[in-house]
Structure formats: structure tokens, C-alpha cells
Design a protein around this motif. Structure first.
Motif, PDB file in Angstrom:
ATOM      1  N   ASP A 249       0.829  -1.212   0.000  1.00 37.40           N
ATOM      2  CA  ASP A 249       0.000   0.000   0.000  1.00 37.40           C
ATOM      3  C   ASP A 249       0.863   1.262   0.000  1.00 37.40           C
ATOM      4  OD1 ASP A 249       1.053  -0.130   2.533  1.00 37.40           O
ATOM      5  OD2 ASP A 249      -0.848   0.155   3.591  1.00 37.40           O
ATOM      6  N   PRO A 458       4.148  -4.974 -12.590  1.00 38.36           N
ATOM      7  CA  PRO A 458       3.006  -4.058 -12.748  1.00 38.36           C
ATOM      8  C   PRO A 458       3.398  -2.612 -12.450  1.00 38.36           C
ATOM      9  CG  PRO A 458       2.347  -6.020 -11.535  1.00 38.36           C
ATOM     10  CD  PRO A 458       3.843  -6.086 -11.669  1.00 38.36           C
ATOM     11  N   SER A 459       2.867  -1.698 -13.240  1.00 38.77           N
ATOM     12  CA  SER A 459       3.141  -0.280 -13.039  1.00 38.77           C
ATOM     13  C   SER A 459       2.162   0.297 -12.021  1.00 38.77           C
ATOM     14  CB  SER A 459       2.983   0.467 -14.371  1.00 38.77           C
ATOM     15  OG  SER A 459       1.617   0.552 -14.730  1.00 38.77           O
ATOM     16  N   VAL A 460       2.275   1.607 -11.796  1.00 34.28           N
ATOM     17  CA  VAL A 460       1.331   2.263 -10.896  1.00 34.28           C
ATOM     18  C   VAL A 460      -0.041   2.397 -11.546  1.00 34.28           C
ATOM     19  CG1 VAL A 460       3.125   3.503  -9.662  1.00 34.28           C
ATOM     20  CG2 VAL A 460       2.027   4.588 -11.631  1.00 34.28           C
ATOM     21  N   GLY A 461      -0.143   2.099 -12.829  1.00 41.86           N
ATOM     22  CA  GLY A 461      -1.442   2.015 -13.496  1.00 41.86           C
ATOM     23  C   GLY A 461      -1.945   3.277 -14.138  1.00 41.86           C
ATOM     24  N   THR A 462      -1.237   4.371 -13.962  1.00 39.30           N
ATOM     25  CA  THR A 462      -1.693   5.629 -14.536  1.00 39.30           C
ATOM     26  C   THR A 462      -0.530   6.595 -14.656  1.00 39.30           C
ATOM     27  OG1 THR A 462      -3.270   7.460 -14.284  1.00 39.30           O
ATOM     28  CG2 THR A 462      -2.257   6.619 -12.284  1.00 39.30           C
ATOM     29  N   VAL A 520      -2.830   7.782  -7.926  1.00 36.30           N
ATOM     30  CA  VAL A 520      -2.788   6.336  -8.093  1.00 36.30           C
ATOM     31  C   VAL A 520      -3.948   5.682  -7.347  1.00 36.30           C
ATOM     32  CG1 VAL A 520      -1.457   4.248  -7.608  1.00 36.30           C
ATOM     33  CG2 VAL A 520      -0.308   6.284  -8.494  1.00 36.30           C
ATOM     34  N   SER A 521      -4.244   6.169  -6.165  1.00 35.07           N
ATOM     35  CA  SER A 521      -5.377   5.644  -5.397  1.00 35.07           C
ATOM     36  C   SER A 521      -6.687   5.843  -6.150  1.00 35.07           C
ATOM     37  CB  SER A 521      -5.455   6.334  -4.028  1.00 35.07           C
ATOM     38  OG  SER A 521      -4.307   6.078  -3.259  1.00 35.07           O
ATOM     39  N   ALA A 523      -7.108   6.174  -9.342  1.00 34.90           N
ATOM     40  CA  ALA A 523      -7.140   5.379 -10.568  1.00 34.90           C
ATOM     41  C   ALA A 523      -7.366   3.894 -10.285  1.00 34.90           C
ATOM     42  CB  ALA A 523      -5.842   5.553 -11.349  1.00 34.90           C
ATOM     43  N   SER A 524      -6.811   3.405  -9.187  1.00 30.43           N
ATOM     44  CA  SER A 524      -6.862   1.970  -8.896  1.00 30.43           C
ATOM     45  C   SER A 524      -8.005   1.563  -7.974  1.00 30.43           C
ATOM     46  CB  SER A 524      -5.537   1.534  -8.254  1.00 30.43           C
ATOM     47  OG  SER A 524      -5.378   2.137  -6.974  1.00 30.43           O
ATOM     48  N   LYS A 526      -7.686   1.580  -4.892  1.00 34.21           N
ATOM     49  CA  LYS A 526      -6.984   1.041  -3.724  1.00 34.21           C
ATOM     50  C   LYS A 526      -6.159   2.153  -3.094  1.00 34.21           C
ATOM     51  CE  LYS A 526      -3.145  -2.085  -2.627  1.00 34.21           C
ATOM     52  NZ  LYS A 526      -2.174  -3.056  -3.168  1.00 34.21           N
TER      53      LYS A 526
END
Length: 533
Positions: A249, A458-462, A520-521, A523-524, A526
Motif C-alpha cells: 500500500d 506491474p506499473s502504478v497504473g496511470t 494512483v489511489s 485510478a486503482s 486502492k
């Protein structure tokens, strides 16, 4: 803002000086006759003049107009007179762009990096694009390369004023090694970090090229005069991959993480061993590959699917053979962390921006051309040349005519790379095309198989961006100063925690990276937090 005559004169001298460099100027396009701010003036038979400033490889050189079939096609198809100015990306690129902007000659379309784009948006240099860059106006761009979600999450300063260059989804990032040097010394392909260091030592000390001289190094990279290179394997050794990561996290900014103390200590060790090219810090991007091609180093990090292919005349394998005269050259991919993680999944990278000085007509016309470049017709022309001459097509299969391509493109300044700035991804499959290239050897295919086998993290997603008032550029500048000082001047990296505290407080790291973690939170879905000072 008032400027003295002296400042204006100096700016104009800088521009003229930069334009005089053959590597920097848009060769043969006649680009000096109209600025992007002259919206009402047209030349060349009434065609609309457009000016772009883009990134290109160091060896790129636009040919004369009569040999530039891309410019000819664009000008005729869209009724424009397009001038493309170009340079390799780096401080010189940014300085020239800033000079153009300061002189009121902002290009209609220009490339930059994420940090610089924030300032251009804040200063009003870049215009808002929300109603301009849409699936309706740029269908190819959105269909094949970038999603609307990508675009919306890419915005900064509360404005919709930048868009990402089409970016690769596959990762072709790998270390390459002179296998023929391994064979000469009776060594095996290194499978882990310690073995990589031993090979670097042998390449430095045991005359791997057999010329009787101690004139080779194990590894090189580039620093552009200022930066600590992420090419050093010590980053991944200590679990720091790419720019940003999420561990559990926690949001991690890799280059300011506490583990950088161990990374920097290990880099100092290999440099003290004398197995790293001592000139790496001053090298610009591309010059590290030149050293490899000259037979001066045995390991280098490279990016690109065909970097060491037998059929790539501008690639590592072919150029090393040509320069050294050694037909036994064999660059092969490897990675000491192939099984545990070599790099991150991709997210949108650097942007293109549109000038707030340019007329609506110029901007709309430029976007039409960009979308054409992102589609099948433009992609084929800028990557493979002229159909029926440089390549033939049967259905979705594209076959390169190697002799014609060499004559018309490679030997003609390798000029297509200038027009590939907007679609730098060598992925015809994105457009439903297949490259049927008989010159792709079994060796080439095995290179791809090897790199495809690497584990990707895996990337941070954004994409993450700063907001107004945050000075990420200042933080990174100070960060690099500290890292370079540690590696070249200090006994060890024991002061890194103290330096990190300075970056987090005085240079706003806590605020910046907490804001990143928030993005990041969102976008995900989480919750992730940044552990700062």
C-alpha cells in the motif's frame, strides 16, 4: 514583458546559430520563411505554412525536398507547406525550444517531456485541446494508440492542454552483450548480477577483442552531463524499477527511496573497479550505443525490438560489424533479473503540445496530419517508405524491398525516423499489419523470444502529474546533483537519508509524491500512501 534590444539580439543569434547546424535544422524544407505566429500569411502557392519542432535520432537528416517523399505527400494531401525542425532530445533540444518560444516563434506543434510541459501550460504557451483532440477529430489516434481515459488522466494544472505520444505496450528493454567476446574468453552468458559484474571485469581486463591492448570497458551508459542513469543494474538489484512503483500500500518514487543509499554505494564500487566507461556521465543519449558500435564496451542497455537485428542497418549488430570490420560480432540480449522483474508495464509517456499563438486553422490542420500519421497510410509511409518501391503489400502482409529502402531511406539521411516521432512504436500489428520480412533471421527471432520471456512488473497504473506550484523539475535537478556528487566526490552514500530529507522538505517531495499517491489511489480504487519524511 519588456526586453532590452541586447536580449532580443542575443536570442535571435542563438536561434540562427542553432538553425545553422545540419543535425538540428530541418534539412531541405525551407523552414525559415514564416513563423507559426503568422497565421494569415501563406506561401508556396497559397499553401498553409506549418512549423513543428520534434525529437529525432542523432543520425537523422532530412533530405532535399525532391527526395523527401513524406513531406511531398503531406503537403499535397493536406494543402500545407510543412516545416519539421528536429533534434535528439536533451538539454540542447529544450534550450532551442525555449529560444523559439521566447522569440515569439513558437512551433504550431512541439514535443517535450512531462516536466517541461507543466511549465509551458502554466505560462500559457500551450493551448487547451479538450475540444480539439477527440475521437471524432483524431479517430486513428484513439482507435489504435491512446484511450480517452489515458488522455483525461494525463492533464495537469486543471487544464486540458497536452496529449501523450502514442506509446508501446510491449517492453523491449534489455541489456545486450558481446557474446563473441564471451566466447573469446571462454565465459558463459551471465545469469545474475554477480556474474554480470565478473563479465564486466573480464571485458575490461582480459583483452576480449584480442587486439593486444587494454582499451575496452565492461559497461557504459549516458548521463547527459547531469543525470544518474537508470541503466545501471544496481537499481533493479535493490528492487527499484522505473520511475514509480507501488509496493503493497506504499507509493514509491524510486530515485528518492531510502534504498538509493545501497544503489549508489554499489555503483561507486563498480566505478572504483574501473569496469565502467569513465565518460558515461557526459555522454548524451545515443552516444553510449556509439561506444558499443566502436567496439569499446561489451555491455550496454538498449531499447527497441530490432536494436540488434541482422537486418537493421542502423542497429547495434550491423553498425558494430561495419565500424570494427569484425564479421564475428554477436550482440545478444540478456538480463540479470529476467526471472524477477526487469521493467514496469507501460503508461503514457512524453506529450505533444499545441501552440497558443497558432490560428485555429493551423492547429486543426496539424491535428489532421498527426491523426494521419497514427493511421495505416501514414504509418506505412513513415515506417516502410513508398508502396511498390520500398515495400510491397499483399493483404495485411508488408514485405520490405531492402535494396530500395537502403537507397531511398537509410542512405538518404535515415530520414524516416524524423517523421516517426509521433509513432515511434515499431508495432505494425497495432494496425492489423504483419511485417513479412525474409531478412529477419532465426537469430533475430530468438532475440525477440528472449526479451519476451523477461518478467515485467506491474506499473502504478496511470500517468501521474504535478499541480500548479509544485516544482518537480527543481527537485529532480537537486536530486541528480546529489547523486552525481555522491558517486564522483563523496566517500560513500551514508548521507543519503539526510539528503533525502532535504528533497522531501525543502524541495517539496512530500507534497509532490503524496499527490502522486492520491492519483494512483483514485485510478486503482486502492488506497496507497507515500512514506515521506
Amino acid at each position: 514583458m519588456k526586453r532590452t534590444g541586447f536580449i532580443v539580439l542575443m536570442v535571435m543569434m542563438l536561434i540562427l546559430s542553432a538553425c545553422g547546424d545540419k543535425k538540428e535544422a530541418a534539412g531541405g524544407t525551407g523552414g525559415g520563411e514564416a513563423s507559426s505566429g503568422e497565421a494569415g500569411k501563406q506561401k508556396d502557392g497559397g499553401k498553409m505554412p506549418l512549423k513543428w519542432f520534434v525529437v529525432a535520432s542523432a543520425d537523422a537528416q532530412l533530405p532535399a525536398k525532391d527526395k523527401d517523399f513524406v513531406k511531398k505527400t503531406i503537403d499535397e494531401k493536406f494543402g500545407v507547406d510543412l516545416t519539421v525542425d528536429y533534434m535528439p532530445y536533451g538539454p540542447d533540444f529544450q534550450n532551442k525550444l525555449n529560444s523559439l518560444i521566447s522569440s515569439g516563434d513558437t512551433p504550431d506543434v512541439f514535443y517535450t517531456d512531462g516536466v517541461a510541459s507543466n511549465q509551458y501550460i502554466k505560462d500559457g504557451v500551450a493551448r487547451e485541446i479538450k475540444e480539439l483532440v477527440t475521437p471524432q477529430t483524431m479517430p486513428n489516434y484513439f482507435k489504435h494508440w491512446v484511450s480517452e481515459k489515458d488522455l483525461s488522466m494525463y492533464q495537469v494544472q486543471g487544464k486540458f492542454a497536452r496529449a501523450p505520444i502514442p506509446y508501446p505496450k510491449d517492453i523491449y528493454r534489455s541489456y545486450y552483450i558481446r557474446k563473441d567476446w564471451l566466447d573469446n574468453l571462454g565465459l558463459a552468458m551471465p545469469a545474475n548480477y554477480d556474474e554480470m559484474i565478473e563479465v564486466m571485469k573480464a571485458f575490461t581486463e582480459k583483452d576480449p577483442d584480442g587486439n593486444g591492448k587494454k582499451d575496452t570497458y565492461g559497461f557504459t551508459t549516458y548521463g547527459g552531463g547531469t543525470n544518474m542513469s537508470l541503466d545501471f543494474p544496481e537499481f533493479v538489484k535493490h528492487g527499484l524499477i522505473g520511475d514509480f512503483m507501488v509496493e503493497g500500500d506504499k507509493f514509491i518514487d524510486t530515485r528518492t527511496d531510502l534504498r538509493m543509499e545501497q544503489v549508489l554505494n554499489d555503483i561507486k564500487k563498480v566505478m572504483d573497479m574501473g569496469i565502467v566507461d569513465p565518460d558515461w556521465l557526459l555522454a548524451k543519449n545515443g552516444q553510449q550505443l556509439e561506444k558499443a558500435e566502436q567496439g569499446k564496451v561489451g555491455i550496454v542497455l538498449g531499447v527497441g525490438k530490432n536494436l540488434a537485428f541482422d537486418n537493421n542497418p542502423e542497429g547495434l549488430q550491423v553498425k558494430t560489424k561495419q565500424i570494427t570490420g569484425n564479421d564475428k560480432v554477436d550482440w545478444q540480449p540478456f538480463h540479470p533479473f529476467a526471472k524477477t522483474g526487469t521493467w514496469l508495464e507501460t503508461v503514457p509517456g512524453n506529450p505533444f503540445l499545441l501552440s497558443s499563438q497558432s490560428s485555429d486553422d493551423k492547429i486543426k490542420k496539424s491535428l489532421e496530419i498527426l491523426d494521419w500519421l497514427a493511421g495505416e497510410e501514414g504509418y506505412l509511409l513513415t515506417h516502410y517508405g513508398q508502396e511498390g518501391t520500398d515495400y510491397t503489400r499483399e493483404g495485411n502482409k508488408i514485405k520490405i524491398n531492402q535494396e530500395a529502402f537502403k537507397q531511398n531511406v537509410t542512405d538518404n539521411g535515415n530520414f524516416l525516423t524524423v517523421y516517426q516521432w509521433f509513432t515511434p512504436v515499431p508495432s505494425p500489428e497495432v494496425l492489423g499489419l504483419e511485417l513479412d520480412d525474409p531478412s529477419i533471421t532465426e537469430r533475430d527471432k530468438k532475440i525477440v523470444e528472449t526479451i519476451d520471456s523477461y518478467k515485467i512488473v506491474p506499473s502504478v497504473g496511470t500517468s501521474v502529474v504535478v499541480k500548479e506550484g509544485m516544482d518537480l523539475a527543481g527537485l529532480r535537478k537537486r536530486m541528480n546533483e546529489i547523486m552525481v556528487s555522491i558517486v564522483f566526490d563523496e566517500k560513500d552514500a551514508s548521507k543519503w537519508p539526510e539528503y533525502r530529507k532535504e528533497l522531501m522538505t525543502k524541495y517539496g517531495g512530500n507534497e509532490i509524491f503524496n499527490y502522486y499517491a492520491e492519483q494512483v489511489s483514485n485510478a486503482s480504487g486502492k488506497t496507497v500512501t507515500f512514506a515521506g519524511e
